[in-house]
Design a protein around this motif. Structure first.
Motif, short mmCIF file in Angstrom:
data_model
loop_
_atom_site.label_atom_id
_atom_site.label_comp_id
_atom_site.label_asym_id
_atom_site.label_seq_id
_atom_site.Cartn_x
_atom_site.Cartn_y
_atom_site.Cartn_z
N ASN A 169 0.77 -25.43 -15.90
CA ASN A 169 -0.51 -26.12 -15.86
C ASN A 169 -1.41 -25.68 -17.00
N TYR A 170 -2.16 -26.64 -17.54
CA TYR A 170 -3.28 -26.28 -18.39
C TYR A 170 -4.40 -25.74 -17.50
N GLU A 171 -5.34 -25.05 -18.11
CA GLU A 171 -6.49 -24.54 -17.36
C GLU A 171 -7.18 -25.70 -16.64
N THR A 172 -7.42 -25.56 -15.35
CA THR A 172 -8.10 -26.59 -14.57
C THR A 172 -9.59 -26.54 -14.88
N ARG A 173 -10.12 -27.68 -15.34
CA ARG A 173 -11.52 -27.72 -15.77
C ARG A 173 -12.25 -28.88 -15.12
N ASN A 174 -13.56 -28.78 -15.11
CA ASN A 174 -14.41 -29.80 -14.51
C ASN A 174 -14.46 -31.07 -15.34
N ARG A 175 -14.31 -30.93 -16.67
CA ARG A 175 -14.42 -32.05 -17.59
C ARG A 175 -13.39 -31.90 -18.69
N LEU A 176 -12.64 -32.96 -18.93
CA LEU A 176 -11.75 -32.98 -20.10
C LEU A 176 -11.40 -34.43 -20.41
N MET A 177 -10.93 -34.66 -21.62
CA MET A 177 -10.57 -36.00 -22.06
C MET A 177 -9.13 -35.99 -22.56
N LEU A 178 -8.33 -36.87 -21.99
CA LEU A 178 -6.94 -37.01 -22.40
C LEU A 178 -6.79 -38.15 -23.40
N CYS A 179 -5.84 -38.01 -24.31
CA CYS A 179 -5.54 -39.04 -25.31
C CYS A 179 -4.81 -40.20 -24.66
N ARG A 180 -5.17 -41.43 -25.05
CA ARG A 180 -4.40 -42.60 -24.63
C ARG A 180 -4.08 -43.53 -25.80
N CYS A 181 -4.45 -43.13 -27.02
CA CYS A 181 -4.09 -43.94 -28.19
C CYS A 181 -2.75 -43.51 -28.77
N GLY A 182 -2.27 -42.32 -28.36
CA GLY A 182 -0.99 -41.82 -28.83
C GLY A 182 -1.04 -41.07 -30.14
N LYS A 183 -2.22 -40.95 -30.76
CA LYS A 183 -2.31 -40.40 -32.11
C LYS A 183 -2.93 -39.01 -32.20
N SER A 184 -3.37 -38.45 -31.08
CA SER A 184 -4.02 -37.14 -31.12
C SER A 184 -3.11 -36.08 -31.74
N HIS A 185 -3.72 -35.18 -32.50
CA HIS A 185 -3.00 -34.02 -33.04
C HIS A 185 -3.08 -32.84 -32.07
N ASN A 186 -3.74 -33.05 -30.94
CA ASN A 186 -3.94 -31.97 -29.96
C ASN A 186 -3.51 -32.46 -28.57
N LYS A 187 -2.38 -33.15 -28.51
CA LYS A 187 -1.89 -33.71 -27.24
C LYS A 187 -1.72 -32.60 -26.20
N PRO A 188 -2.04 -32.89 -24.93
CA PRO A 188 -2.37 -34.20 -24.37
C PRO A 188 -3.85 -34.57 -24.47
N PHE A 189 -4.66 -33.77 -25.16
CA PHE A 189 -6.10 -33.98 -25.17
C PHE A 189 -6.53 -34.90 -26.31
N CYS A 190 -7.63 -35.60 -26.08
CA CYS A 190 -8.22 -36.48 -27.07
C CYS A 190 -8.84 -35.66 -28.20
N ASP A 191 -8.59 -36.07 -29.44
CA ASP A 191 -9.25 -35.44 -30.59
C ASP A 191 -9.95 -36.48 -31.46
N SER A 192 -10.29 -37.61 -30.87
CA SER A 192 -11.05 -38.71 -31.48
C SER A 192 -10.24 -39.55 -32.46
N GLN A 193 -8.91 -39.43 -32.45
CA GLN A 193 -8.10 -40.26 -33.32
C GLN A 193 -8.21 -41.75 -32.99
N HIS A 194 -8.63 -42.06 -31.76
CA HIS A 194 -8.82 -43.47 -31.40
C HIS A 194 -9.85 -44.15 -32.29
N VAL A 195 -10.82 -43.36 -32.80
CA VAL A 195 -11.84 -43.91 -33.71
C VAL A 195 -11.22 -44.17 -35.08
N ASP A 196 -10.52 -43.18 -35.60
CA ASP A 196 -9.93 -43.30 -36.94
C ASP A 196 -8.86 -44.41 -37.00
N THR A 197 -8.13 -44.57 -35.89
CA THR A 197 -7.02 -45.55 -35.88
C THR A 197 -7.45 -46.90 -35.32
N LYS A 198 -8.75 -47.02 -34.94
CA LYS A 198 -9.29 -48.28 -34.42
C LYS A 198 -8.51 -48.75 -33.17
#
Length: 201
Positions: A169-198
């Motif tokens: 398990n990753y550390e259980t936290r109250n707030r986190l964002m997972l990637c769903r564009c498939g392009k994050s460099h920090n999977k499974p977490f979002c690193d804002s690649q959805h903006v760069d890749t439109k």
């Protein structure tokens, strides 16, 4: 599970309700960004040859995060940014407001800026060491960002466990964002690649 829309409000942002999503005890959500039935998985990752290997550190938040000391409040920042922009408030951003938190209004605004960050990047901490977290019921929110013209990540709130592909398990936290564009460099977490890749669902 619900859809939320990042919506400008003055110099800051708020979430507004989006479309209704089907409710279920179990969901299979798309991580590759190629599904024809987003946010749900339809097997497109196989045809797309999606490599979803996790690259994010499993170190604890307090071990990763930078400490920023303010006048009457501290701020923790682990730099995992989903570019949701809730760190911006009417009086400034979370970092500026923390620095001048001797001013009660700025302190309150700094706390809001940190609490509203869906990625969990920011955490307001009292000088006593008490962490200031919002109270969330467990929920999964599919985020849309029309101001940027993109679809954002998966906001996981309320201490829902995140299990790795290797069964740990990753550390259980109250707030986190997972990637769903498939392009994050920090999977499974979002690193804002959805903006760069439109990315748009």
């Amino acid at each position: 599970m619900s859809e939320k829309i990042i919506t400008p409000k003055g110099k800051g942002y708020e979430f507004k309700d989006g479309r209704k999503l089907p409710q279920s005890e179990v969901y299979a959500l798309c991580r590759c960004g190629k599904s024809k039935n987003k946010p749900f998985c339809d097997g497109s990752h196989e045809q797309a040859g999606f490599i979803g290997t996790e690259t994010a550190s499993k170190d604890k938040y307090y071990d990763r995060a930078e400490l920023i000391e303010g006048q009457n409040l501290n701020l923790m920042d682990d730099h995992r940014c989903a570019l949701a922009r809730f760190c911006h408030r009417e009086e400034g951003d979370a970092w500026e407001l923390t620095k001048i938190s001797g001013n009660p209004k700025c302190r309150e605004e700094a706390i809001h800026a940190a609490k509203d960050c869906p990625s969990g990047r920011l955490l307001a901490v009292e000088k006593s060491g008490n962490a200031l977290e919002p109270e969330y019921e467990p929920a999964i929110e599919i985020i849309q960002d029309p101001e940027k013209g993109v679809s954002s990540g998966i906001f996981v709130k309320g201490y829902i466990p995140i299990e790795s592909a290797d069964g740990s398990n990753y550390e259980t936290r109250n707030r986190l964002m997972l990637c769903r564009c498939g392009k994050s460099h920090n999977k499974p977490f979002c690193d804002s690649q959805h903006v760069d890749t439109k990315f748009k669902d």
